[in-house]
Design a protein around this motif. Sequence first.
Motif, mmCIF file in Angstrom:
data_model
loop_
_atom_site.group_PDB
_atom_site.id
_atom_site.type_symbol
_atom_site.label_atom_id
_atom_site.label_comp_id
_atom_site.label_asym_id
_atom_site.label_seq_id
_atom_site.Cartn_x
_atom_site.Cartn_y
_atom_site.Cartn_z
ATOM 1 N N ASP A 47 -7.410 -0.964 2.246
ATOM 2 C CA ASP A 47 -6.933 -0.650 1.179
ATOM 3 C C ASP A 47 -7.535 -0.723 -0.296
ATOM 4 N N ILE B 298 -1.281 -5.873 -0.249
ATOM 5 C CA ILE B 298 -2.080 -5.193 0.633
ATOM 6 C C ILE B 298 -1.953 -5.540 1.805
ATOM 7 N N GLY C 212 0.923 -1.021 -0.053
ATOM 8 C CA GLY C 212 -0.007 -0.553 0.096
ATOM 9 C C GLY C 212 0.716 1.265 -0.230
#
Length: 592
Positions: free
Chosen positions: A110, A98, A49
């Motif tokens: 996410d 994620i 992320g």
Amino acid sequence: MPRETAKAALAGALTTAMLAVAAQGVTAAPPDRGKSVPVRLLALNDFHGNLEPPAGSSGRMVDENGATVEAGGAAYIAAWMKRMTDRNTLKVAQGDLIGATPLISAAYHDEPSVEFLGDLGITASAVGNHEFDEGYGELKRIMKGGSHPVDGASPAGPWKGAEFTYLGANVLLEDAGKLPDLPGNEILRRIPRKRLDAMLRSHGVPAVPPVAVRKVNGQKIGFIGAVTESTPAIVTAAGIEGLRFERVVKSARFGSRLLKMLGVEAQVLLVHEGDNVTAGRSPDACSTAGDPGGGAGAGTEIATKVDAEIDLVLSGHSHQAYVCEVEDPEDGTRVYSQGGSFGRVISKVDLRIDERSKDVVRSSVKVDNRIVTRDIEPDAETARFVRTWKDRVAEVADRKVGEITADLTRTASRSGESALGDLIADAQLAATREGGGAQIALMNPGGVRADLPYAPDGVVTYGEAFAVQPFGNLMQVVTLTGARLDALLEQQWTAARTAVLQPSASLSYTATLGNPFGDRVSGIEIDGEPVTGTGTYRVAATSFLVGGGDGFSVFTQGTAPWSGPMDLDAFTAHLGSASPVSPPATGRIKLG
């Protein structure tokens, strides 16, 4: 399939025949070797992320020339991808896209990261262990779409689902039933029902699609996904409830057989498992290091043992960059590689598929781990996307996470400890005791980036906590012998620098600074019990330290690694559970 030896023999025979003809004064016609077409794969792994350029050591990478450069950030990934994309390109990933993510992504479960990766053109990805952080049900929501069951829709509206297919041939349902209704499973309906059912009875029912098939330049190429077998040990029990994890080698064979039934000869394994490396090497070097026991690393073992039908192994999980060539079970060669982490590297794979055999020409496979440097113009559209989510997350940044009774600062005592550093170590120990079995925690002082002031009212916001720990490192736990723990602590003092690791309250020892380097630590105790040289102890630290960061190379000799939450999550959880928090007394390190 590994046919390079046979091809070489045939080429040799043809060359001999041509020379014989030439010797008779006749011009030989070139042999018909068949035609092949180019395919390019662009791969990411362990993105976690990082939409914004990652900070600190998480945003730096050693390049091919040995220089350390700033790298990563969604806008730069997009810009580099555009430069490297041609009409023959497919984009794939190897998991942990994620989970354990910075605030900009984590605040909205996410969804921003998955949307970015879809816009980028990722078509298939292995699941990583962190894809299960919020549970199998949440992973299915990310795949299929729908608003979060607790928090509802994000500011962008109802979630539409991932535009790429998550794969996991070794992620199986404990209670075997029918295949889940998930995007990507529809391809298996092309296999005759009786044959598919027999395979599922033998192997088990995958909880996520096991394989994906894509067509590029007129040729089919198949992808098998798998996740580290250690997932049950490094993910909370709630995150994998109802699932079991099969051996990667066995599951890769299952995936390869499915692809063969679908008429696919060109096969790529996307596996979320990898190796550690020798520090400071080129991202294109084969610098993988064996485990401390002397055996091959987990990733190398998989790359050498999976079916010879598999032409290429792209890996992840260990956050390292390397390009290796290994032998398959039939003495053929295949490339095995990984591309770092946090979006700092794009693995560019160029290969050719033979039009006649429909298979990868193994000798054509070339991998270039291209560092995502920030010295080019960032992609404007992606930059606007990231800015939008950064603005949206501002409300989350103002959320209260705890209270303090006085200033918590980085000011070091004579021993090198600080109240804030010790508090962070205590938080990290609290976060890693249950899952990782940690007995002590050690925090590098350079990772504590801001003081935590009491003013005006003692309230600590998420944004303030984030400023203290902005790097987004994972918490990890490894086993060290007492002798290695002693050697690790000795590495705090060298001729070049002093970097005192901030200790949790469970650890105490004496440092005699007048002694020579390498002979300064004595009287190590854990929870009041003396540490022995042959005893084994579970030590928690950030992934930066466990990887040998700040010169603490002894950490890389640790065994039985376990990965837990982000360091920031550990910190904020402790601030909340222990509020109001007072500055801990320093003195865990006694001066001799």
